[in-house]
Design a protein around this motif. Sequence first.
Motif, PDB file in Angstrom:
ATOM      1  N   ARG A 795       0.834  -1.206   0.000  1.00 12.96           N
ATOM      2  CA  ARG A 795       0.000   0.000   0.000  1.00 12.96           C
ATOM      3  C   ARG A 795       0.868   1.254   0.000  1.00 12.96           C
ATOM      4  O   ARG A 795       0.588   2.226  -0.722  1.00 12.96           O
ATOM      5  CB  ARG A 795      -0.900  -0.001   1.236  1.00 12.96           C
ATOM      6  N   ALA A 796       1.937   1.239   0.785  1.00  8.52           N
ATOM      7  CA  ALA A 796       2.814   2.407   0.847  1.00  8.52           C
ATOM      8  C   ALA A 796       3.473   2.673  -0.502  1.00  8.52           C
ATOM      9  O   ALA A 796       3.612   3.826  -0.925  1.00  8.52           O
ATOM     10  CB  ALA A 796       3.882   2.191   1.923  1.00  8.52           C
ATOM     11  N   GLN A 797       3.852   1.587  -1.190  1.00  6.17           N
ATOM     12  CA  GLN A 797       4.463   1.755  -2.501  1.00  6.17           C
ATOM     13  C   GLN A 797       3.459   2.298  -3.516  1.00  6.17           C
ATOM     14  O   GLN A 797       3.776   3.171  -4.328  1.00  6.17           O
ATOM     15  CB  GLN A 797       5.020   0.423  -2.985  1.00  6.17           C
ATOM     16  N   ALA A 798       2.216   1.774  -3.439  1.00  4.14           N
ATOM     17  CA  ALA A 798       1.196   2.202  -4.395  1.00  4.14           C
ATOM     18  C   ALA A 798       0.764   3.639  -4.163  1.00  4.14           C
ATOM     19  O   ALA A 798       0.463   4.367  -5.119  1.00  4.14           O
ATOM     20  CB  ALA A 798      -0.010   1.266  -4.323  1.00  4.14           C
ATOM     21  N   THR A 799       0.695   4.048  -2.904  1.00  4.46           N
ATOM     22  CA  THR A 799       0.216   5.398  -2.582  1.00  4.46           C
ATOM     23  C   THR A 799       1.356   6.367  -2.291  1.00  4.46           C
ATOM     24  O   THR A 799       1.115   7.498  -1.900  1.00  4.46           O
ATOM     25  CB  THR A 799      -0.718   5.335  -1.363  1.00  4.46           C
ATOM     26  N   LYS A 800       2.618   5.873  -2.474  1.00  2.96           N
ATOM     27  CA  LYS A 800       3.820   6.708  -2.310  1.00  2.96           C
ATOM     28  C   LYS A 800       3.934   7.281  -0.892  1.00  2.96           C
ATOM     29  O   LYS A 800       4.325   8.419  -0.681  1.00  2.96           O
ATOM     30  CB  LYS A 800       3.837   7.840  -3.337  1.00  2.96           C
ATOM     31  N   GLU A 801       3.588   6.462   0.111  1.00  5.54           N
ATOM     32  CA  GLU A 801       3.786   6.848   1.507  1.00  5.54           C
ATOM     33  C   GLU A 801       5.240   6.609   1.881  1.00  5.54           C
ATOM     34  O   GLU A 801       5.853   5.624   1.485  1.00  5.54           O
ATOM     35  CB  GLU A 801       2.869   6.039   2.419  1.00  5.54           C
ATOM     36  N   SER A 802       5.781   7.506   2.667  1.00  4.43           N
ATOM     37  CA  SER A 802       7.204   7.418   3.019  1.00  4.43           C
ATOM     38  C   SER A 802       7.443   6.553   4.248  1.00  4.43           C
ATOM     39  O   SER A 802       8.536   6.026   4.445  1.00  4.43           O
ATOM     40  CB  SER A 802       7.777   8.817   3.256  1.00  4.43           C
ATOM     41  N   GLU A 803       6.433   6.402   5.099  1.00  5.55           N
ATOM     42  CA  GLU A 803       6.630   5.670   6.354  1.00  5.55           C
ATOM     43  C   GLU A 803       5.552   4.606   6.515  1.00  5.55           C
ATOM     44  O   GLU A 803       4.378   4.825   6.217  1.00  5.55           O
ATOM     45  CB  GLU A 803       6.560   6.642   7.536  1.00  5.55           C
ATOM     46  N   VAL A 804       5.992   3.425   6.960  1.00  6.19           N
ATOM     47  CA  VAL A 804       5.068   2.322   7.208  1.00  6.19           C
ATOM     48  C   VAL A 804       5.168   1.945   8.686  1.00  6.19           C
ATOM     49  O   VAL A 804       6.248   1.597   9.177  1.00  6.19           O
ATOM     50  CB  VAL A 804       5.395   1.093   6.339  1.00  6.19           C
ATOM     51  N   LYS A 805       4.049   2.020   9.372  1.00  3.53           N
ATOM     52  CA  LYS A 805       4.047   1.670  10.789  1.00  3.53           C
ATOM     53  C   LYS A 805       3.984   0.157  10.950  1.00  3.53           C
ATOM     54  O   LYS A 805       3.241  -0.514  10.228  1.00  3.53           O
ATOM     55  CB  LYS A 805       2.845   2.311  11.480  1.00  3.53           C
ATOM     56  N   PRO A 806       4.743  -0.374  11.917  1.00  7.58           N
ATOM     57  CA  PRO A 806       4.690  -1.827  12.130  1.00  7.58           C
ATOM     58  C   PRO A 806       3.352  -2.251  12.722  1.00  7.58           C
ATOM     59  O   PRO A 806       2.699  -1.481  13.440  1.00  7.58           O
ATOM     60  CB  PRO A 806       5.832  -2.077  13.113  1.00  7.58           C
ATOM     61  N   LEU A 807       2.945  -3.490  12.405  1.00  5.98           N
ATOM     62  CA  LEU A 807       1.730  -4.028  12.996  1.00  5.98           C
ATOM     63  C   LEU A 807       1.950  -4.294  14.484  1.00  5.98           C
ATOM     64  O   LEU A 807       1.079  -4.042  15.308  1.00  5.98           O
ATOM     65  CB  LEU A 807       1.355  -5.336  12.290  1.00  5.98           C
ATOM     66  N   LEU A 808       3.138  -4.762  14.825  1.00 11.34           N
ATOM     67  CA  LEU A 808       3.483  -5.040  16.221  1.00 11.34           C
ATOM     68  C   LEU A 808       4.996  -5.101  16.346  1.00 11.34           C
ATOM     69  O   LEU A 808       5.721  -5.257  15.352  1.00 11.34           O
ATOM     70  CB  LEU A 808       2.839  -6.348  16.698  1.00 11.34           C
TER      71      LEU A 808
END
Length: 853
Positions: A795-808
């Motif tokens: 999703r981050a790659q598709a929407t060009k988000e710079s940060e991905v929060k961990p699930l846990l």
Amino acid sequence: GFSATTGVQSDLESTRYALYSFRHLGKEVPQAEKIGDFVRSLAGSNGLFSSRKGDGSDIRSTVAAVEILDILGQLGRPDVQNVLSKLKSYIAERILEDGESKHFVFDPESKNEIAENYYGVYLAKKVGLELTEPKKFASYVVTFQNFDKSSNGFGGFFTSSARNLVTPESSAHAAISLHLLGGSIPEVERYLIHYALRTKTSLKESTFSHLSIAHTAAFRKSYAPIIRYHVDGERTVVDQIMEGLVVTPIIKVPMLDGLVSNGAFKIQVKSSDGWESDLVFDVNSLIYVSKKEYDSSNKLGDVKFTYKFRSFVYPLGEIAFPVEDDKRVSYGVTLEERATFGGRNLDSGEKVIPGTEFEFGLTFETRSNPSFFSGDFTLDFKVVDSSGVVHHTSTQEGSQTTRPISLSYTLTGTDFTSGDVSFVFEVRNSKGVHTVHKTVYFLEQQMVASNIEYEKSRVRLGDSLTVSMQPASLKDLHTIEPFSAAHASKRSFFMDLSSPEGKVYLSVPSENDGSSKYTFKTQVPATLDFAGVSVISFRFVSSSSESVKLQAFDVSSNELFEDPSTLQFNVVTELHLSNVKEQPSTVEFTYGTQIPFKFQIQDVLSGSFVSIGEKSKVELVLKSGEGSSQFTSVRKEIGTIKGFYEAVLEIDVNTVQGAGVIAIVASNPDGQDLPIYVEGQKIAVGYRVNIGGEIKIDSNTYSTSSNDAPKTAFVVTFSISCNGKSLDNARLVGSVFSQNGAQSSPVVLHGKELVKVPVAAGSSSVYSFSFTLPHDKAASGNYKIDFIREVDLARAQATKESEVKPLLSVSVSHKQVSESGLWVRMEFLLVLGLLASLVFVSNQKKLFHQKSA
């Protein structure tokens, strides 16, 4: 009775399995009367049986008891009939009718409804309780089948209406129930067999899977005997038996899974001229061999061998079927042939064209006469094209032949269809044809469809569609010659309707009125395949079922169509949901929730209810986020049953958290979306949802604490849940960081950061993650492991988000392995101990030090 192990009380389940074993081994059951006494002693006053003495009665044990008494042949005893009469009354009161279905309910709290209903259906059959409206009982069973093609249990049957567990046992119960109720549902059986053939993880599962297949109509059709005839134990006769040969019939019996029958059949054979024999199974070659030989002397002509197969398979009963094998006792034929074109000899297998000349020389043989060309016979020579049309016939009397037989033919004209040209030599006497020999060449002929006509270019679902065309051969790029009307009724053409990209979804056979034109009539099926543009094309089908595509020829310009796809029509539709039975009733959903859907799709322009078709599909699509940040995190294909689209969308741990929309998306054979609107309004279907819920982790961490190991290992095992529901099949990657106060930095190994390393998913919803470092690189301190879902990275790659929060995240507190340790290596101490017997190691330090997160 029999018990599960030695030294324990006998029970019905173990006794039933013991009797199964005797039956499958083909052995008599020992002490059958005593076994019957044991079973009858467990009967209760209501007709139900208990599994062992002292236990309460129940319906499962009752099925086992009745099955045992059936195997023993004791169901007809007066005392047993008295018990069965009570049982009949008991189960008759447990039938529940619910609208269009009926089923048995013995325990309202049961979590295995499919088994409960099977028990009732089986017992009804044995006690003589007539089940009125058996289709309603079958309808109930079918509702338990898993039609979700994306799930591992696709084709199998759920244990209960909760539809959360598919097992081989529940699938077998469903298959046996449908078998006992009579009739066959091809689609249900096809999917069930698909499930059963790939469910073989244990012997028990394999047994139930076999039972599932064995109770389908396909099982009885799965036996495909291969019949051959041996000559002198060496040569094999396939089609014709040369007169005078003495042959031995042999049979191999492959089954559905490709394995060969292991001798379970008794086979008898009888010929149309009175010969008969038994066949016995040879364990070395795995074939059945006739005890007697068949002598073909003085038996020119047709002979029919009829084989009768019989076997008893418990619990199916007797499997019996005949197989007829038509043979000819004939002359042996030696054929010399030559094909030439323009004075050049053509090689064997080379394609021929009009103008090719053929020459043939024939001699015959029997066992008593190895070579002859004259006698009391008539020879017919025929030339046949690929459609079965005979273009030439000549006759020669053997009684008038004084020299070796010589025949010739020149291939002329354009009325031959493309494909095989067969030169057939038939020998007959006063009783009819007894010898047939054929040689085949391939004729390369360009075939076209001309004078193509159809009435409408825009139609609706359910409309009638009529198309006509005139097939012809292409003499050159601008000249055609239509095929003769005289042979039109013997030739077969098809109209194919396909998507613009060439995916065929309907083939319509031709009709002919005696002219050289062919007509194709159909009604546009109410399936998603036909929504939009359909391309028309034609093909010829030979008598041997080979297809040849016809190119489209434009008679107005005397040229081939530049773009054949312009021959098309458009099916206009407006698709809406209809008769919605199940859909989301709330907006808030947590992980582990299942959302059922059940609805129909109706085309409001034609009024037709629309099914999926062969090449299209309907999916549930969960799109997370809004606007440009919207991302598809879940796609699930929907199946149909009884005209309704049904699926259960599970909000699993891989679903993106937060606001989203569940859409119902249809696509045609080329993958193009077809809009679906809500019932009564031209608004695209979409259910707003919010995915949430606290995900909890239960983890254990390990790290090496002894320098006996060559490296320091870190191991994390964990399970995750939401609202008490275990979350399986999470697709995770882990990234490792060393922490120094508030600062953290990725751990580096061999010059690469330990980031986005796949997490292993084991059994029982347990996940594991591990890595190793050299002792001197694994410093004391805290190590943080962030677990990120693959879907969040996508999703981050598709929407060009710079940060991905961990699930846990999980922390591991580690103490660096001391370099001092033991003053010598452990293996050296062991060697000293073995040599001198002076050193005794009482306790070895543990390799791993365990902590709980």
